[in-house]
Motif scaffolding. Structure first.
Motif: not given
Length: 273
Positions: A170-173, A238-245, A120-130
């Motif tokens: 992320f470099g921006q929200n 979101v400017h930071s996402l934490t994933i706990f495995v 639905s218009g969303h895309s890969d956000l890898t380029e926005f990751i610092t």
């Protein structure tokens, strides 16, 4: 010479999308004469029309004066760029970010990505990751977290046990819509994962028992290497996402992840009003 096509009616807009084949990227610029950022990015947009020329891509501009068409397309900010393949919107960008716009054109030109259908218009956000600020607790020193955010053939591996805490800045929200975890193999792939948003500091393994996560997901084998929806309403800025495995599919002491892909959209920057 610019190859930007100016659309002046709803009929022209629909005809452009209807005529586009599956291999051609169509980029629509929703703009307005009163919008300062729109004027700022206009030359860069025109430049893209010659850099990524047909048949690979087609660049078009559509003025916001077509209010009913804009409303039907869900446009709520100026400028907004919509990316289409075979008449289906595959990505969206809001704001006057020249480098981001060009990266999205590069990313989506060529054959349509069937794996991203339904986003639905969303895309890969890898380029926005610092990437320089990626962090991971309990990573193997030889197989670190950066491997999970590239396509170079490496992978992320845990060290002393199966658990991992991954911090993605992320470099921006951004707004997060879904996640895709590509496993190194099924047995070492994540099973239970918890997410945390905008933590002021890195959460510890001990804190994961007492701090409520934004979301807890139990991944089945069918969810591996597939796009898994997130609770979108919980990830709106979101400017930071934490994933706990927490554990893995095989119950062993080693968790391995070939790639993590986060899908969504950058938070809009210029409001219509």
């Amino acid at each position: 010479m610019t190859l930007v096509k100016t659309l002046t009616s709803d009929a022209e807009y629909k005809a452009l999308l209807a005529d586009a084949d599956s291999k051609k990227l169509v980029v629509i610029d929703w703009t307005a004469s009163w919008c300062g950022p729109c004027k700022m990015i206009k030359p860069a947009f025109a430049e893209l029309s010659t850099k990524f020329r047909p048949p690979t891509s087609q660049i078009a501009i559509l003025f916001f004066s077509l209010q009913e068409t804009a409303q039907a397309a869900g446009v709520s900010a100026m400028p907004t760029f919509h990316f289409f393949k075979a008449g289906t919107k595959i990505a969206e960008m809001k704001g006057a970010n020249k480098s981001q716009l060009e990266q999205l054109v590069k990313q989506h030109q060529g054959p349509a990505d069937e794996s991203a259908a339904g986003l639905s218009g969303h895309s890969d956000l890898t380029e926005f990751i610092t990437a320089s600020q990626l962090e991971c607790l309990n990573e193997n020193a030889r197989r670190g977290v950066r491997n999970a955010f590239t396509k170079d053939g490496g992978y992320l591996e845990s060290d002393v046990d199966e658990q991992l805490i991954i911090v993605v800045p992320f470099g921006q929200n951004v707004k997060l819509h879904s996640i895709k975890i590509v496993p190194a193999d099924v047995a070492t792939a994540p099973k239970t994962i918890k997410t945390y948003v905008n933590r002021p500091s890195t959460i510890s393994f001990e804190e994961t028992d007492s701090v409520d996560p934004v979301e807890t997901m139990e991944l089945a084998e069918k969810d591996l290497d597939a796009i898994v929806p997130l609770r979108f309403v919980k990830y709106q800025s979101v400017h930071s996402l934490t994933i706990f495995v927490q554990d893995n599919q095989g119950g062993g002491d080693v968790t391995a992840i070939k790639q993590i892909i986060l899908y969504g959209t950058p938070v809009e920057t210029t409001k219509m009003r």
